[in-house]
Design an enzyme around this catalytic site. Structure first.
Site: not given
Ligand code: NCD
Length: 305
Positions: A51-52, A80, A101, A129
Site C-alpha cells: 500500500r505505501t 553492495k 522505507r 510512519h
C-alpha cells in the site's frame, strides 16, 4: 526544502490544510491531473510494502508526475554496501522528492540531512510512519467527523507497530483524546512513546490485556499485525501472533458507531467475517492513503493548484 520524518514535523494547522486539499482532490480530481507534470517521485523501499509504495506512486501518477525507484533492497546498491546517505545524494539528482522505507530506525532522518530534495519517511523500522498517520487522520475525519474527545483503542503489537507510535503522537495534540492500550505484556507501548506523548501531556490512558473488557468504551479500534520481522525469535512470534482475533461475536460488545481501523496488511487479527460489518473501515482507509499522499506531495513540492 522540507522533509517529513516524524508526524510532528507538521503542525495541527498544516494537517488540517492537508486534509482540506485531500478532500478537494477527492471532489475535483481533474483539477489536479497535471499539477506535478515533469516532476518525479523516487520510491526507495529497503523493506517490503504494498500500500505505501503503490499509493505514493499512484498519488504522483494522478498528479501527472513520474515515478522511479526500487522496491527491494536486494536489487539496489545497498546490497553492495552503499550507505543510505550516498544513495540519497545520488537520487537527489534524479528526482524531485523521495519516499523512503528502511528497516533501520532513523535512516530516513540521516538521509534527509544529506538530501537536496524533500524526503518522506515511509516507515523506519519499529519507529515511525507519518504518511500512514495522515491516512489514518483523513479516515478518522471522514468517519467520525472530529478528533477531539475520542477514545482510541490500539490493539496488538504496540511495541514494534510504527503506525501506532505515529498515530499516538498525532492524536495527543487534540483535546479530550483518551488512549486505551491493548496488548500482551511483551508487546506494550515503548516508554519513549508512552512517557512523551501520553504521560507528560497528562492525557488519559488505560493499559490492559483484554480487548473484550474495554470494547464498550471505544470510539475507534485500531487493530495491528504482530510484526514478526522485528522479533528476535520465531518462538515468541508464534506464541504471540494470535493473541487478538477480532470476530463478529466480540464486536457485539462495541458501540454501534465505533470504527475498526487497521493499517493493513492483515494476517489473522481480524476475522474476514468482520469485513462486511459497516464499522469496518480498513479498506476505505487504504483508499484514503492515495489522496492524502497527493496533498503531501503538493505541499512539499510547493505546488499551488
Ligand atoms: C504498516 C507498516 O508498514 O508499518 N503497513 C502499512 O504501511 N500500511 C503496518 C504493518 O506492516 O503491519
Amino acid at each position: 526544502m522540507r522533509s517529513v520524518i516524524d508526524i510532528l514535523d507538521l503542525s495541527v494547522e498544516e494537517i488540517d490544510q492537508l486534509i482540506a486539499v485531500a478532500d478537494d482532490i477527492i471532489a475535483n480530481p481533474a483539477k489536479y491531473r497535471e499539477a506535478c507534470k515533469y516532476k518525479t517521485l523516487a520510491t526507495l523501499f529497503f523493506e517490503p510494502s504494498t500500500r505505501t509504495r503503490l499509493s505514493f506512486e499512484a498519488a504522483m501518477l494522478s498528479l501527472g508526475g513520474n515515478v522511479l525507484g526500487f522496491s527491494d533492497a536486494a536489487s539496489s546498491s545497498a546490497k553492495k554496501g552503499e550507505s543510505v546517505a550516498d544513495t540519497v545524494s545520488v537520487v537527489s539528482g534524479y528526482a524531485d522528492i523521495i519516499a523512503m522505507r528502511h528497516p533501520k530506525e532513523g535512516a530516513p532522518l540521516v538521509a534527509s540531512m544529506k538530501s537536496l530534495i524533500p524526503i518522506i519517511n515511509a516507515g523506519d523500522g519499529g519507529h515511525f510512519h507519518p504518511s500512514q498517520t495522515l491516512t489514518d487522520l483523513l479516515t478518522i475525519r471522514h468517519e467520525k467527523g472530529r478528533f477531539e474527545g475520542l477514545t482510541v483503542g490500539l490493539c496488538g503489537d504496540l511495541k514494534f507497530g510504527r503506525t501506532v507510535h505515529s498515530l499516538i503522537e498525532a492524536m495527543s495534540r487534540y483535546t479530550g483524546v483518551k488512549f486505551v492500550l491493548i496488548s500482551p505484556d511483551e508487546l506494550k507501548l515503548p516508554d519513549f512513546v508512552r512517557k512523551t506523548f501520553i504521560e507528560d501531556k497528562g492525557l488519559a490512558c488505560q493499559q490492559v490485556t483484554s480487548l473484550e473488557a474495554v470494547m464498550p468504551q471505544l470510539d475507534i479500534l485500531y487493530m495491528t499485525r504482530v510484526q514478526g520481522e522485528r522479533f528476535f525469535n520465531e518462538e515468541d512470534y508464534l506464541r504471540l501472533r494470535d493473541t487478538y482475533i477480532l470476530t463478529p461475536e466480540k464486536l457485539k460488545l462495541a458501540k454501534d458507531d465505533m470504527i475498526i481501523m487497521h493499517p493493513l496488511p492483515r494476517v489473522n487479527e481480524i476475522d474476514t467475517r468482520v469485513d462486511d460489518d459497516p464499522r469496518a473501515c480498513y479498506f476505505r482507509q487504504a483508499h484514503y492513503g492515495k489522496f492524502i499522499r497527493m496533498a503531501l506531495i503538493l505541499k512539499l513540492l510547493e505546488v499551488e493548484v
